[in-house]
Motif scaffolding. Structure first.
Motif, short mmCIF file in Angstrom:
data_model
loop_
_atom_site.label_atom_id
_atom_site.label_comp_id
_atom_site.label_asym_id
_atom_site.label_seq_id
_atom_site.Cartn_x
_atom_site.Cartn_y
_atom_site.Cartn_z
N LEU A 107 -25.91 26.13 26.21
CA LEU A 107 -25.02 25.21 26.21
C LEU A 107 -24.73 24.69 27.72
N VAL A 108 -24.71 23.27 28.05
CA VAL A 108 -24.66 22.94 29.37
C VAL A 108 -23.44 21.95 29.52
N PRO A 109 -22.45 22.28 30.23
CA PRO A 109 -21.38 21.31 30.60
C PRO A 109 -21.78 20.33 31.64
N ILE A 110 -21.21 19.02 31.42
CA ILE A 110 -21.55 17.94 32.30
C ILE A 110 -20.33 17.48 32.99
N PRO A 111 -19.59 18.30 33.86
CA PRO A 111 -18.26 17.79 34.52
C PRO A 111 -18.62 16.55 35.27
N GLY A 112 -17.70 15.61 35.44
CA GLY A 112 -18.08 14.49 36.26
C GLY A 112 -17.02 14.54 37.38
N THR A 113 -17.49 13.88 38.48
CA THR A 113 -16.77 13.88 39.85
C THR A 113 -17.17 12.93 40.57
N ARG A 114 -16.45 12.27 41.51
CA ARG A 114 -16.79 11.47 42.45
C ARG A 114 -16.58 12.07 44.03
N ARG A 115 -16.84 13.20 43.87
CA ARG A 115 -16.57 14.04 45.33
C ARG A 115 -17.69 14.99 45.57
N ILE A 116 -18.21 15.05 46.49
CA ILE A 116 -19.18 16.19 46.93
C ILE A 116 -18.64 17.43 46.81
N ALA A 117 -17.37 17.67 47.29
CA ALA A 117 -16.75 19.04 47.34
C ALA A 117 -16.38 19.38 46.07
N ARG A 118 -15.96 18.64 45.07
CA ARG A 118 -15.89 19.07 43.60
C ARG A 118 -17.28 19.22 43.25
N LEU A 119 -18.16 18.53 43.54
CA LEU A 119 -19.64 18.73 42.73
C LEU A 119 -19.99 20.19 43.20
N ASP A 120 -19.78 20.51 44.40
CA ASP A 120 -20.26 21.88 45.12
C ASP A 120 -19.55 22.92 44.12
N GLU A 121 -18.14 22.67 44.11
CA GLU A 121 -17.28 23.67 43.52
C GLU A 121 -17.87 23.90 41.94
#
Length: 333
Positions: A278-292
């Protein structure tokens, strides 16, 4: 990041991706205004830290805006990307939704159009975005299989398909991944779809793994969203649903605080522990959230922690359907 992001296999045909992917939809549509320059910075950073599984669709944005956005990244970094896109949800030039199309001739033309917008010669993972109930799945997947033979597509996927449809499709051509909504507050797939995927050796890609942002705790009401944000029409974000759903988020926040991680990381780690394919694919438009989000790939949860989360989920109901009524008719098809 200190730790490399592990890889996971989707299906049995050799599709290897980062354990956390990146959903790109919100960079072009549905969640309020976005900035292409900022989005490109996020996309480049994703590859820099090892998030190589990028998910888009031809209907994300007017006239394929999201695929065109990704093309700017792919010009120089194509070899680093496992590229997934989708067809089937048809929109007009003005963005109006025109229905679902799974006819073989449409499959072929949609793929060619995506290849042109993306500026690539092949798509790594090509999904049918929604099942067309008026077209036998065998016909649709048969046309998709022709794309594999032609070298335009490497692996095939379905999205929001029922267990019965998955079995019929897989009998025509191996399906490498099934993408459907799955999170702490959306667990419909656990009854039949996930067991079917496991039995057939099909990977599972979880979209909206953070409850469209709600499970992060950052959204307390619809007023926290942009005026044109699609979530304002989502039943789970309505005023009558909020008290019940915020109670679930509060429990997630409490467990995360004790664990020393963020609610988003806890929600993603819980998914990763559900199934090794299983692989989740959360979306974000912020680098900080991507790192998190990416850090969740190396967050280990013990048996007692998982049991505690399961107890919370058993005790806390979720208010509201995951889509408005009209859209619910196209899921689990």
């Amino acid at each position: 990041m200190n730790n490399p992001i592990p890889r996971r296999e989707l299906g049995r045909q050799g599709l290897n991706v980062s354990a956390i992917g990146l959903g790109c939809m919100g960079m072009s549509d549905f969640y309020g205004p976005a900035d292409d320059a900022v989005s490109l910075a996020v996309l480049n950073h994703a590859l820099d830290i090892g998030v190589n599984f990028l998910d888009t669709a031809d209907m994300y944005g007017i006239n394929g805006a999201n695929e065109r956005l990704l093309s700017q990244l792919l010009r120089t970094r194509r070899r680093e990307v496992v590229l997934a896109t989708k067809f089937g949800n048809v929109r007009g030039p003005d963005g109006a939704f025109l229905g679902i199309n799974g006819r073989p001739e449409y499959v072929r033309s949609a793929c060619d159009a995506s290849l042109q917008r993306l500026g690539v010669d092949h798509i790594d993972l090509y999904y049918q975005h929604r099942v067309d109930r008026s077209v036998p799945i065998e016909d649709t997947v048969g046309a998709m299989a022709e794309l594999v033979k032609a070298g335009k597509v490497r692996f095939l996927g379905l999205s929001e398909a029922s267990a019965a449809t998955i079995r019929r499709a897989h009998a025509v051509h191996p399906i490498s991944a099934l993408q459907s909504e799955y999170s702490l507050w959306t667990r419909d797939v656990e009854a039949e779809v996930l067991p079917t995927c496991e039995a057939l050796g099909i990977g599972f890609v979880a979209y909206s793994p953070l409850g469209r942002g709600f499970l992060t705790g950052a959204i307390q009401s619809a007023e926290d969203l942009a005026p044109d944000d699609w979530r304002r029409s989502n039943p789970r974000f309505q005023a009558e649903s909020l008290p019940t759903n915020l109670a679930l988020v509060a429990e997630v926040q409490r467990i995360a605080a004790e664990r020393g991680c963020t609610p988003a990381q806890l929600a993603l780690a819980w998914l990763l522990h559900r199934n090794p394919s299983l692989v989740p694919i959360p979306g974000t438009r912020r680098i900080a959230r991507l790192d998190e989000n990416a850090a969740a790939a190396t967050l280990a949860l013990g048996p007692q922690e998982l049991e505690r989360i399961d107890r919370v989920l058993a005790q806390r109901e979720v208010a509201g359907t995951r889509y408005p009524a009209a859209s619910m008719a196209s899921v689990n098809a």
